[in-house]
Design an enzyme around this catalytic site. Structure first.
Site, PDB file in Angstrom:
ATOM      1  N   CYS A  31       0.295  -1.464  -0.249  1.00 17.70           N
ATOM      2  CA  CYS A  31       0.249  -0.030   0.077  1.00 17.70           C
ATOM      3  C   CYS A  31       0.917   0.618   0.131  1.00 17.70           C
ATOM      4  CB  CYS A  31      -0.896  -0.539   0.851  1.00 17.70           C
ATOM      5  SG  CYS A  31      -2.097   1.161   1.400  1.00 17.70           S
ATOM      6  N   CYS A  34       0.388   3.363   3.405  1.00 20.14           N
ATOM      7  CA  CYS A  34      -0.194   3.471   4.652  1.00 20.14           C
ATOM      8  C   CYS A  34       1.416   3.862   5.046  1.00 20.14           C
ATOM      9  CB  CYS A  34       0.439   1.735   4.798  1.00 20.14           C
ATOM     10  SG  CYS A  34      -1.065   0.842   5.000  1.00 20.14           S
ATOM     11  N   HIS A  88      -5.034   1.188   7.421  1.00 20.30           N
ATOM     12  CA  HIS A  88      -4.864   0.632   6.109  1.00 20.30           C
ATOM     13  C   HIS A  88      -6.710   0.256   5.794  1.00 20.30           C
ATOM     14  CE1 HIS A  88      -3.853  -1.148   2.922  1.00 20.30           C
ATOM     15  NE2 HIS A  88      -4.547  -2.473   2.967  1.00 20.30           N
ATOM     16  N   ASN A 128     -14.303   8.073  -3.396  1.00 22.88           N
ATOM     17  CA  ASN A 128     -14.882   6.284  -4.167  1.00 22.88           C
ATOM     18  C   ASN A 128     -13.692   5.399  -2.903  1.00 22.88           C
ATOM     19  OD1 ASN A 128     -15.366   8.112  -6.490  1.00 22.88           O
ATOM     20  ND2 ASN A 128     -13.665   7.765  -7.374  1.00 22.88           N
ATOM     21  N   HIS A 139      -6.396   1.875   0.791  1.00 21.38           N
ATOM     22  CA  HIS A 139      -6.372   2.440   2.366  1.00 21.38           C
ATOM     23  C   HIS A 139      -7.643   3.878   1.736  1.00 21.38           C
ATOM     24  CE1 HIS A 139      -3.034   3.660   5.341  1.00 21.38           C
ATOM     25  NE2 HIS A 139      -4.232   4.528   5.316  1.00 21.38           N
ATOM     26  N   HIS A 141      -8.834   7.219   1.736  1.00 22.84           N
ATOM     27  CA  HIS A 141      -8.403   8.159   0.901  1.00 22.84           C
ATOM     28  C   HIS A 141      -9.873   8.867  -0.027  1.00 22.84           C
ATOM     29  CE1 HIS A 141      -8.144   5.565  -2.622  1.00 22.84           C
ATOM     30  NE2 HIS A 141      -8.165   6.321  -3.424  1.00 22.84           N
ATOM     31  N   GLN A 143     -10.218  12.110  -2.837  1.00 21.24           N
ATOM     32  CA  GLN A 143      -9.715  12.735  -3.161  1.00 21.24           C
ATOM     33  C   GLN A 143     -10.031  14.489  -3.990  1.00 21.24           C
ATOM     34  OE1 GLN A 143      -8.676  10.917  -7.902  1.00 21.24           O
ATOM     35  NE2 GLN A 143      -9.824   9.357  -6.876  1.00 21.24           N
TER      36      GLN A 143
HETATM   37 ZN    ZN Z   1      -2.809   0.853   3.418  1.00 24.64          ZN
END
Ligand code: ZN
Ligand code: ZN
Ligand code: FE
Length: 333
Positions: A31, A34, A88, A128, A139, A141, A143
């Site tokens: 990832c 991370c 994560h 998303n 992970h 997140h 945008q």
């Molecule tokens: Zn991660």
């Protein structure tokens, strides 16, 4: 590589054309978000990264010239990633309130900073989640696309809100809140500063909207109490979704706020929309011929009925939060 905007003269809207994006990694094994990765390092709660494969750039190259009505513009802008937690796995609901408030602060900071670039007309912040949405990294997140134009959906909302303001002398969104309160069938949850409901005009089966109760136009206008209340309702909404069918529900979260082109938008109203693609535990709604080809949505079922299921999941969410030591700020409708 090139980053350009091409004008669709038939629909009157811009397409972002980026030739490098084809090479972006599809679900890499380690990832990149991370802690300790080359991109993120250590010692952070929320991390803003610039997208390594941006659709828009501050030094865009354009490969073709405008010819007649085939207008081309440089794909100027910013694409950023907000990694909301060092952990994560999970969703917004798994982030403690004070940390989630920090995420809200980051959304504010990026909105203000990217919006201060004179060429940026709209800072679009979104999230998303889930493989069916096409998410390449698990992970948690969000945008940000800082755009050199106002996107079509926002333009449409602005137009409608402006008309309503002119004709009725009040805010369309504030009016929707008062209608929902009078009718009472579609509200799911509310705290002191925000309200969550499935719209009368939902396009997606379990679509929900979060409206601020105070008439404000953008996320940077929130005061501290409202920021915590927003974090609270985001926690509740995502937890509710994840309890609806008993699995982590994919969704798109879209933040709608005023453009950053320095014009007045007193008639507009900050809000957040969620579109989960599921219509049932094991069924997805596929936008097809009628939606994609004609732009008209069909809704199977009734939003008022789905509100019952959402409220049930929401009650469960509040109970689970309480068990785990988080006391929600509002109540289920
Ligand atoms: Zn991660
Ligand atoms: Zn309003
Ligand atoms: Fe909207």
């Amino acid at each position: 590589m090139s980053n350009e905007l091409r004008w669709n003269p038939v629909l009157g809207e811009w397409i972002i054309v980026a030739s490098k994006r084809k090479r972006r990694p599809w679900r890499p094994e380690t990832c990149p978000f991370c802690p300790g990765s080359s991109e993120t390092g250590y010692g952070w709660d929320v991390k803003v990264l610039s997208n390594k494969f941006p659709a828009l750039k501050t030094n865009p190259t354009v490969k073709v010239k405008s010819i007649d009505i085939y207008r081309v513009r440089p794909g100027y802008g910013y694409c950023e990633i907000v990694v909301e937690t060092p952990i994560h796995e999970g969703d917004l609901c798994d982030i403690p309130l004070d940390k989630l408030k920090k995420v809200v602060d980051v959304f504010i900071d990026r909105y203000v900073r990217l919006g201060s670039d004179r060429k940026i007309k709209y800072v679009y912040e979104f999230r998303n989640k889930g493989e069916v949405i096409g998410v390449s990294l698990h992970h948690p997140h969000s945008q940000i696309y800082a755009l050199p134009f106002i996107p079509p959906k926002i333009k449409k909302e602005l137009r409608q809100a402006r008309k309503f303001w002119k004709n009725r002398g009040k805010c369309l969104f504030c009016h929707i809140i008062s209608l929902e309160k009078t009718i009472g069938k579609r509200i799911i949850y509310e705290n002191k500063y925000f309200i969550l409901f499935i719209p009368f005009f939902a396009m997606w089966p379990f679509e929900t909207h979060i409206y601020s109760k105070r008439h404000l136009q953008s996320i940077d206008m929130l005061n501290d109490d409202e920021k915590y209340a927003l974090a609270d309702i985001l926690k509740v909404t995502t937890k509710m979704y994840n309890l609806l069918f008993g699995f982590s529900l994919p969704y798109i979260m879209a933040i709608h706020q005023k453009p950053t082109d320095r014009k007045e938008y007193e008639y507009y109203h900050f809000h957040i929309e969620f579109y989960p693609p599921h219509r049932d535990r094991d069924k997805l709604k596929y936008p097809a011929g009628i939606e994609r080809g004609a732009g008209t949505f069909t809704y199977d079922g009734l939003p008022e009925e789905r509100a019952i299921y959402l409220r049930k999941a929401c009650r469960k969410a509040l109970n689970m939060f309480t068990e785990n030591g988080y006391k929600c700020m509002g109540k289920v409708s």
